[in-house]
Design an enzyme around this catalytic site. Structure first.
Site, PDB file in Angstrom:
ATOM      1  N   CYS A   1      -9.974  14.545  15.200  1.00  0.00           N
ATOM      2  CA  CYS A   1      -9.288  15.376  16.186  1.00  0.00           C
ATOM      3  C   CYS A   1     -10.212  15.708  17.363  1.00  0.00           C
ATOM      4  O   CYS A   1     -10.569  14.813  18.121  1.00  0.00           O
ATOM      5  CB  CYS A   1      -8.727  16.627  15.517  1.00  0.00           C
ATOM      6  SG  CYS A   1      -7.465  17.463  16.507  1.00  0.00           S
TER       7      CYS A   1
ATOM      8  N   HIS B   1      -5.232  13.852  11.678  1.00  0.00           N
ATOM      9  CA  HIS B   1      -5.848  14.472  10.497  1.00  0.00           C
ATOM     10  C   HIS B   1      -5.549  13.648   9.248  1.00  0.00           C
ATOM     11  O   HIS B   1      -4.487  13.798   8.646  1.00  0.00           O
ATOM     12  CB  HIS B   1      -5.332  15.901  10.310  1.00  0.00           C
ATOM     13  CG  HIS B   1      -5.939  16.884  11.238  1.00  0.00           C
ATOM     14  ND1 HIS B   1      -7.115  17.544  10.961  1.00  0.00           N
ATOM     15  CD2 HIS B   1      -5.548  17.314  12.470  1.00  0.00           C
ATOM     16  CE1 HIS B   1      -7.430  18.342  11.973  1.00  0.00           C
ATOM     17  NE2 HIS B   1      -6.494  18.226  12.903  1.00  0.00           N
TER      18      HIS B   1
ATOM     19  N   GLU C   1      -6.751  14.110   6.394  1.00  0.00           N
ATOM     20  CA  GLU C   1      -6.768  15.021   5.251  1.00  0.00           C
ATOM     21  C   GLU C   1      -5.641  16.035   5.307  1.00  0.00           C
ATOM     22  O   GLU C   1      -5.637  17.020   4.582  1.00  0.00           O
ATOM     23  CB  GLU C   1      -8.105  15.773   5.222  1.00  0.00           C
ATOM     24  CG  GLU C   1      -8.187  17.042   6.050  1.00  0.00           C
ATOM     25  CD  GLU C   1      -7.860  16.933   7.549  1.00  0.00           C
ATOM     26  OE1 GLU C   1      -7.467  17.955   8.136  1.00  0.00           O
ATOM     27  OE2 GLU C   1      -7.968  15.837   8.131  1.00  0.00           O
TER      28      GLU C   1
ATOM     29  N   ILE D   1      24.133  18.893 -12.383  1.00  0.00           N
ATOM     30  CA  ILE D   1      25.346  18.522 -11.646  1.00  0.00           C
ATOM     31  C   ILE D   1      25.014  17.278 -10.832  1.00  0.00           C
ATOM     32  O   ILE D   1      24.019  17.252 -10.109  1.00  0.00           O
ATOM     33  CB  ILE D   1      25.804  19.666 -10.727  1.00  0.00           C
ATOM     34  CG1 ILE D   1      26.205  20.878 -11.568  1.00  0.00           C
ATOM     35  CG2 ILE D   1      26.960  19.226  -9.836  1.00  0.00           C
ATOM     36  CD1 ILE D   1      26.553  22.092 -10.748  1.00  0.00           C
TER      37      ILE D   1
ATOM     38  N   GLN E   1      15.046  10.132  -6.597  1.00  0.00           N
ATOM     39  CA  GLN E   1      15.487  11.477  -6.973  1.00  0.00           C
ATOM     40  C   GLN E   1      14.501  12.071  -7.976  1.00  0.00           C
ATOM     41  O   GLN E   1      14.040  11.379  -8.881  1.00  0.00           O
ATOM     42  CB  GLN E   1      16.888  11.427  -7.583  1.00  0.00           C
ATOM     43  CG  GLN E   1      17.952  10.954  -6.598  1.00  0.00           C
ATOM     44  CD  GLN E   1      19.277  10.676  -7.266  1.00  0.00           C
ATOM     45  OE1 GLN E   1      19.625  11.276  -8.266  1.00  0.00           O
ATOM     46  NE2 GLN E   1      20.037   9.748  -6.707  1.00  0.00           N
TER      47      GLN E   1
ATOM     48  N   GLU F   1      15.477   8.895 -10.935  1.00  0.00           N
ATOM     49  CA  GLU F   1      15.877   7.499 -10.750  1.00  0.00           C
ATOM     50  C   GLU F   1      15.537   7.036  -9.354  1.00  0.00           C
ATOM     51  O   GLU F   1      15.239   7.838  -8.457  1.00  0.00           O
ATOM     52  CB  GLU F   1      17.377   7.314 -11.004  1.00  0.00           C
ATOM     53  CG  GLU F   1      18.280   8.002  -9.994  1.00  0.00           C
ATOM     54  CD  GLU F   1      19.758   7.758 -10.277  1.00  0.00           C
ATOM     55  OE1 GLU F   1      20.074   7.142 -11.309  1.00  0.00           O
ATOM     56  OE2 GLU F   1      20.586   8.187  -9.457  1.00  0.00           O
TER      57      GLU F   1
END
Length: 1507
Positions: free
Chosen positions: A318, A402, A404, A674, A716, A730
């Site tokens: 930076c 950056h 890191e 759900i 997911q 999955e």
């Protein structure tokens, strides 16, 4: 064990968490509810908005260009000044605010909702003695500006609110500003100086400080050198037998840099910026990030010049990059507004690899000024600014970003290893990017998804259409096989060849053999295409025809579909799913469940939408689930249940050069348990910290790379709400439902990009189609929140189970965009159910007792939102609701705030309502109707008050980059959380209202109509404006129209858009029933409706008016009467004799329409009809049995028909037209019947002065015709008739509606020498408990159509395309009425002639035996006698069931017939319940012929003769 740290190289901020992190109790803070949210008990919001809006502490942001923006304080009320900059990150505010590089700056966060997860403990330190969750030990920003502040955060790791933290550090903050407008101003003007002013101070009294004229580094740098040594457990790195020592020049160094070096095992001597670091013994030199102008830090630059002479390795980050450049002799410059955020793409100049990086800098190196020996290392992929420099021969390099990052991604943390390798004088691993040659692609076969069903809906039309668009751009000849005739992708002008055939092995092989493509695409057709592709590969057909799979290879697809392989693959990279075992039999599933321990979840492999999955708490439940699962899949995974955990999704994109990004992350409102298709989904996630967000992102990229994904995939997770533990649920190695949602949520066209990637184009060569100037290798930043809500139609099905679980039940979905969660949530609720005004209770849930309400909170159903609203109405507190629902406290607190705000509104009449309260309600998503009900007035009174006081919505763009770059986008939404429009309104376009959510009766066919209308308008030179809110549609692709409003289709919102755009008119008739229902309200409001007048639309929709009109023009119809009272209705029914038909007005898909056979039926169903359409009349008519149904689709101009099509139903009247099998041209109509239908059609068109599309349905019996109904809009059959007859009815209708001159072009139906048949698609397998019978209320979720030389050929391919399998073993017959038995006799003989075993129920068996047809008796399910139907169906001995019931058996009772039908669909076995259809299908497969090789014959659509 669940994973705590998800990748081999995690950011140290994550790696330093305890390896066995304790699960903490959830925390949600309410100690400072900003007065607007003062609580009477923990976690509640009494919502005295008026108090707050009138007495809350206000402040002003004053920019140096004179702009003044006001907001409300949530920090220290202290006046300050500094430089105003923006950051586009969506998480990581604690990390950003503690970043020393922000010293002296007033920070604007573009993501509008800030504070959600509070602030973690600052006193908690890591093994290095550094604050574990922060980048320094202080807040470094001068002030903070946000749009919406979450005063009630919730997170397991928070200790205080953001507000309390800011006050503790005496940092001022404002919320309630239009941060998007502010960001655009900074973007256009450049970073500006500004002041935050609080009374009693004035702008003039606050001294303006320019931080860039100050040596800010001196303020933030360490004061004395400090040595850090590797912590216990990290092996020290040595060089020549001595510890490796790096000297780090602290110019404002972020703590995560120290953590990284500690993990690498080096000694790190951190020294002040002005320290004589050259004199310190060291093996390498590191120069840190920091704030301000690099030219202010001359002392460091001078010492760096000396260091460059020593050839010791130097690494800068930076500010360190700028200082190294200055020391080398280059120059720096101040950027217009800098790069600050977490999604900046940088390209490695050595390899062309692109990485996503976090950045925070306002100055840059001028790459053209680099002296000899130095060269650019990285370049920004968006603005081409320098992102790093490297010396050609010496060990010096630095980067502007950056690696890191905390917060942000750590994709480039390999640079630390590169630096340390240089200490050893070794050669670091080269970050190469292998570029395989692009595949040769001349012709590609694209597999579609087939008919719409639950779990596989219109999103694949969008995906496929996007893919075709990309392929056309690349000059690839595209062959499409898809029997879904209602789709846009199967339209003329899309694919080069279209085959309307089933997506099965034999038909796809026939297309491969005929077309000989060298490539195939599998990922754009959902699970259907994926499974077909796997079968093609396993069957050797891809090799046989020398076809290459483009994009993700088949072995990677199989790895994601086969749960056992998937688990093994994840284990190779240290990741895991929940403890599980694969089973291939019911016995194995039971054994696995016992070993894992209940509760478990069963998941069927190679299945769609959770089909065959569910939760089991016992052996009995496990056995029942396993039997159903094995009916749909050869493999079942038994897995530990993680119910109650958070469910998180990421969309991942990877190209052939291994560039990999995540495009969108999403969080389910509902906890795991759900199905995500049935869950409310929020994007981006609202309750994840930076650590959680980027940990899961890192894992997603690692998994995609390991699996070999090329294109797009969805991953997911289950995330523990009380720690950072997670499991992978999955991976979908294809475009999915979530992909379409993510595309619309972000503006990033995933399918389009995935298609280009599949053809070998790297991400870095694809443009961002929104900004037109940045590239597609980036991760979108959102400055809004998106809420998706599913749409169910469970009320249409008697006996259906309404509890939501792991198997999907929703038909469609909606997506709403807002700048606050309540705003987006309430919009989405109205979109999903237009009759609902927002987050509110309803009569059904109001009737529940408290105990019943708690049960419904525990067991989620399609009424979930209303149940939660009722709980808050009864003053259930948030903790109680959470304990029952497991929904995150943060979401519940936001919903509770809506309830209390409504109570605040109810304190006032419209004349007393304070304007700030009204504005606040609108900002929280309240519709005018909601406000009107609360204030006991009319909706128009609220609108008039708003407009009089200029409380109107603002139009904002979806631009993928949070306003950081100018966008050419026409993708728009509306919000009250703003202060300016993003666009100008000077084109006065034609508005087209789309179809809204897919539901039974309104599906992809209306999207086809809307897209055709918009394309025609553009072709004619009209500016087009599309209004729709369905993320699955092609019409909501911003490329299709001149302006896209992703907005509600309501009176209020349509008027808002109409007035702002000064629209030339509105087209209602192409979007189905929802827009059509707005005809009268919009007409009364003065809207110019194009096409048929609102008055005549009402004349057709209102059953009473329409019936009177038919009588007046002497058009026959069944005897009818308007409902006056139940007794009058009974008298009418007795007069004409039962059965009779109840017909409500203004409804879709026959909602509440019923055939009644007695007085008891009449009373029950009349109430339902009145409830569904309370403002309009209900008509009762005589139901005519055994009549043929005929359908006419037509276009008229000023009452004159200009084109028409006449089709017939296979089934008799009594089956809803959407569920009927449609034949075009009609094959069994008398010529005189056709003439009479035409005459009546022309007569009705003239009487109603129809101007546009319309549809009429007729009954025909004994050559007499009667009119059933007339829809003055496009119908669901418009795509079918248009493509069958090759005459675009929608293009013609659009021309008519905008006043273009058209000539009549009637079709000569008798001259068409092929037959098209449209067959319905049903989803009864998913609708557990529903009786799979057909009636006058529609039940199908989609449709397919195919063509043949005869109706027998066409019916067989259509039925196969709808999932029907021709029986190979045995058929079971259960035929009720005697007349039906007689009519089926010849078909029964044909079944035996085909060599099938024929089983029959007792009555059917006896009837057939006496007529010489040999059948085998099976007893009905209720009987204990053997042989029994239940045994045989369970054993798989039957592969077709034909059940013809008695016509009056519509009581909803659980009869033997019901048990037979339900068991049949539960085992995924073919079921026919209509006599005429069964006879036709049996006749068709009895005479089916294939070519000499036993193969099917196929014809492309364009091979059918034109008419």
């Amino acid at each position: 064990m669940p994973r705590e740290n998800g990748s081999a190289q995690q950011p140290p901020s994550l790696a330093h968490e305890p390896s066995q992190q304790k699960r903490k109790s959830p925390v949600f803070c309410t100690e400072e509810i900003l007065r607007i949210k003062r609580a009477s008990r923990v976690g509640s919001f009494t919502g005295d908005a008026v108090d707050f809006l009138q007495s809350g502490v206000k402040g002003e942001l004053v920019l140096d260009d004179g702009t003044v923006m006001s907001g409300y304080s949530f920090g220290a009320a202290t006046s300050v000044s500094g430089e105003v900059v923006f950051n586009t990150g969506m998480v990581g505010y604690p990390e950003a605010l503690s970043d020393p590089s922000y010293r002296g700056q007033i920070l604007v966060l573009t993501y509008p909702i800030i504070g959600n997860y509070g602030v973690p403990p600052m006193e908690q330190v890591d093994e290095n003695g550094l604050p574990l969750f922060f980048e320094s030990n202080s807040v470094h920003i001068t002030a903070l500006i946000v749009c919406d502040y979450s005063a009630e955060p919730c997170h397991w790791n928070l200790t205080m609110t953001l507000s309390a933290w800011l006050k503790k550090h005496n940092v001022p903050a404002l919320f309630g500003l239009d941060t998007r407008a502010l960001t655009k101003r900074i973007r256009d003007r450049g970073a500006m100086l500004g002041k935050l002013v609080f009374a009693p101070d004035t702008a003039d009294s606050v001294v303006q400080v320019d931080p860039n004229r100050t040596n800010l580094v001196a303020q933030v740098s360490i004061k004395q050198p400090k040595l850090y040594k590797p912590p216990a457990g990290v092996a020290p790195r040595t060089l020549g037998g001595k510890p490796v020592r790096v000297v780090a020049v602290d110019c404002g160094m972020k703590y995560n840099i120290i953590r990284y070096f500690m993990l690498k095992g080096v000694e790190l001597l951190v020294v002040p910026w002005d320290h004589d670091f050259v004199a310190e013994p060291h093996d390498g030199l590191f120069v840190s990030n920091g704030p301000g102008d690099p030219t202010q830090v001359q002392r460091t630059v001078e010492r760096l010049r000396l260091a460059l002479e020593r050839d010791k390795p130097i690494f800068g980050i930076c500010l360190g990059n700028q200082l190294l450049a200055l020391a080398a002799g280059a120059t720096t410059y101040k950027m217009k507004y800098g790069n600050r955020g977490m999604n900046q793409p940088v390209i490695d100049t050595r390899t062309s690899r692109c990485y996503i990086t976090a950045q925070n800098h306002g100055y840059a190196v001028d790459a053209t000024s680099l002296p000899p020996g130095w060269q650019p290392f990285f370049v920004n992929g968006n603005d081409q600014s320098n992102e790093g420099i490297i010396h050609s021969t010496k060990p010096f390099f630095s980067v502007q970003f950056h690696p890191e990052a905390s917060g942000g991604p750590t994709d480039t943390d390999f640079l630390f290893d590169m630096f340390l390798e240089k200490l050893n004088l070794g050669t670091p691993p080269v970050t190469t990017s292998y570029s395989p040659p692009k595949p040769y692609v001349r012709k590609v076969l694209l597999l579609g998804s087939g008919g719409l069903s639950i779990g596989q809906a219109g999103e694949f039309d969008y995906s496929g259409s996007q893919a075709i668009k990309a392929l056309k751009e690349m000059g690839v000849y595209t062959v499409l096989i898809n029997p879904n005739i209602a789709t846009v992708q199967t339209s003329a002008g899309m694919a080069d060849k279209v085959y309307f055939y089933p997506i099965t092995l034999e038909y796809v092989e026939a297309v491969l053999e005929k077309e000989r493509p060298e490539s195939i695409l599998l990922q754009f057709g959902g699970q259907t295409a994926l499974n077909c592709g796997i079968a093609l590969d396993r069957g050797g057909l891809l090799q046989k025809y020398n076809v290459q799979v483009l994009g993700t290879p088949v072995h990677a697809i199989v790895a994601t579909e086969d749960r056992e392989i998937f688990n093994a693959k994840l284990a190779q990279i240290g990741e895991s799913t929940a403890p599980s075992a694969a089973a291939e039999s019911v016995a194995e599933a039971l054994a696995a469940a016992r070993k894992i321990g209940y509760p478990v979840i069963l998941r069927a492999g190679f299945a769609l939408g959770g089909l065959g999955s569910g939760f089991a708490n016992s052996d009995e439940e496990c056995r029942a689930l396993a039997e159903k699962a094995f009916a749909n899949s050869p493999q079942v995974l038994v897995e530990r249940s993680l119910r109650g955990w958070k469910e998180i999704e990421y969309e991942v994109v990877r190209d052939c050069k291994d560039n990999c990004i995540t495009v969108c992350n999403m969080e389910n409102f509902d906890p795991l348990g759900i199905h995500t298709g049935d869950s409310i989904v929020v994007a981006p996630s609202q309750t994840l910290s930076n650590s959680e967000y980027y940990k899961l992102r890192s894992v997603a990229i690692k998994v995609a790379r390991h699996l070999g994904i090329v294109g797009e995939c969805n991953i997911q997770y289950a995330l523990d709400p009380l720690s950072e533990a997670y499991y992978i649920i999955e991976v979908n190695a294809r475009l999915s439902r979530s992909s379409a949602l993510a595309s619309k949520a972000t503006g990033y066209p995933l399918a389009y990009v995935a298609a280009k990637l599949a053809l070998g184009t790297p991400l870095t060569e694809i443009r961002n189609s929104v900004t037109k100037q940045t590239m597609a290798c980036f991760e979108p930043s959102l400055d809004y929140v998106v809420v998706k809500i599913p749409r169910w139609d469970l009320q249409k099905f008697a006996l259906v189970g309404k509890v939501l679980g792991s198997s999907m039940k929703s038909i469609g979905e909606v997506m709403a965009i807002g700048r606050t969660f309540p705003e987006a949530m309430q919009k989405a609720i109205r979109m999903a159910s237009p009759a609902v005004d927002g987050f509110e209770t309803n009569a059904q849930v109001q009737a529940y007792t408290d105990a019943e309400l708690e049960t419904h909170l525990t067991e989620a159903s399609d009424e979930r939102v209303h149940v939660i609203a009722e709980a808050f109405e009864r003053d259930f507190d948030v903790q109680h609701v959470h304990s029952l629902t497991r929904i995150n406290h943060w979401f519940l607190l936001k919903l509770q705030s809506i309830t209390h705000l409504r109570r605040t509104l109810a304190k006032f009449t419209i004349d007393q309502l304070p304007l700030p309260t009204l504005l606040y309600a609108k900002q929280n998503g309240f519709a005018d109707m909601q406000v009107a009900k609360a204030c006991r007035c009319d909706e128009d009174q609220v609108r008039e008050l708003r407009q009089r006081h200029k409380i109107t919505p603002w139009v904002k763009q979806v631009d993928t980059l949070a306003a950081e770059f100018p966008a050419m986008t026409n993708y728009l939404y509306m919000t009250y959380n703003g202060a300016e429009h993003d666009v100008v309104f000077d084109e006065h376009g034609v508005m087209v209202l789309g179809c809204g959510a897919y539901r039974i009766g309104s599906s992809v066919e209306f999207d086809w109509c809307a897209v055709g209308c918009v394309r025609t308008l553009r072709k004619l030179g009209y500016h087009s404006i599309m209004v729709n809110y369905n993320p699955e549609t092609v019409s909501t692709d911003y490329d299709e129209c001149d302006r896209l409003y992703f907005e509600e289709i309501s009176r209020e919102r349509v008027l808002d858009i109409y007035e702002l755009e000064a629209s030339a008119g509105v087209i209602l008739s192409v979007g189905g029933q929802i827009p059509n229902n707005l005809a009268l309200p919009l007409d009364k409001a003065g809207v110019k409706i194009l096409g048929t007048s609102a008055r005549n639309i009402d004349n057709a929709e209102d059953r009473f008016k329409f019936s009177k009109i038919l009588d007046s023009i002497h058009v026959d119809q069944p005897q009818w009467q308007e409902l006056q009272s139940v007794e009058d209705a009974k008298a009418f029914c007795r007069l004409v004799s039962y059965p009779c038909l109840i017909r409500p007005s203004y409804v879709l898909s026959g909602a509440a329409m019923k055939v009644v056979f007695n007085d008891a039926d009449l009373e029950v169903f009349l109430k339902a009809a009145c409830d569904v359409s309370p403002a309009h009349p209900v008509v009762i008519s005589k139901f005519i049995e055994n009549a043929k149904e005929i359908e006419v689709d037509a276009v008229a101009m000023n009452g004159k028909v200009v084109n028409y099509a006449i089709a017939e139903h296979v089934e008799n009247a009594g089956v809803h037209s959407g569920d009927a099998t449609l034949v075009l041209p009609a094959q069994k109509l008398y010529c005189e019947t056709v003439r009479r239908v035409k005459r009546v059609t022309f007569k009705i068109a003239e009487r109603l002065q129809i101007c546009g599309p319309f549809n009429i349905q007729f009954l025909s019996k004994d050559n007499r015709i009667k009119v059933i109904e007339c829809n003055l809009r496009a119908s669901r059959t418009f795509p079918f008739v248009s493509k069958t007859l090759k005459a675009d009815f929608i293009e013609l209708a659009t021309r008519v509606m905008v006043g273009e001159v058209v000539k009549p072009a009637p079709i000569h139906l008798l001259e068409i020498d092929y037959v098209g048949i449209k067959a319905p698609m049903f989803s009864f397998t998913r609708l557990i408990g529903a009786d799979p019978i057909l009636g006058v209320e529609m039940a199908s979720t989609g449709e397919v159509a195919t063509f043949g030389d005869t109706r027998h050929e066409a019916i067989l391919t259509s039925m196969r395309a709808a999932g029907f399998k021709v029986p190979q073993k045995a058929v079971f017959l259960c035929i009720g009425p005697l007349m039906a038995k007689l009519a089926f006799l010849e078909s029964a003989k044909l079944l035996l002639d085909k060599g099938l075993v024929v089983y029959a129920s007792k009555g059917t068996h006896e009837f057939l035996q006496t007529r010489g047809v040999q059948t085998i008796l099976l007893h009905k399910p209720s009987s204990s006698d053997q042989p029994n139907f239940t045994t045989y169906i369970n054993d798989g001995a039957i592969d077709l069931v034909i059940n013809i019931r008695d016509s009056n058996a519509d009581s909803g009772s659980i009869s033997d017939g019901y048990a037979i039908r339900r068991s049949t669909v539960d085992h995924s076995i073919g079921l026919l319940t209509d006599l005429k259809l069964a006879n036709l299908v049996i006749a068709a497969f009895a005479r089916e012929c294939k070519d000499d090789g036993g193969k099917v014959k196929v014809k492309a659509w364009d091979e059918l003769p034109a008419n």
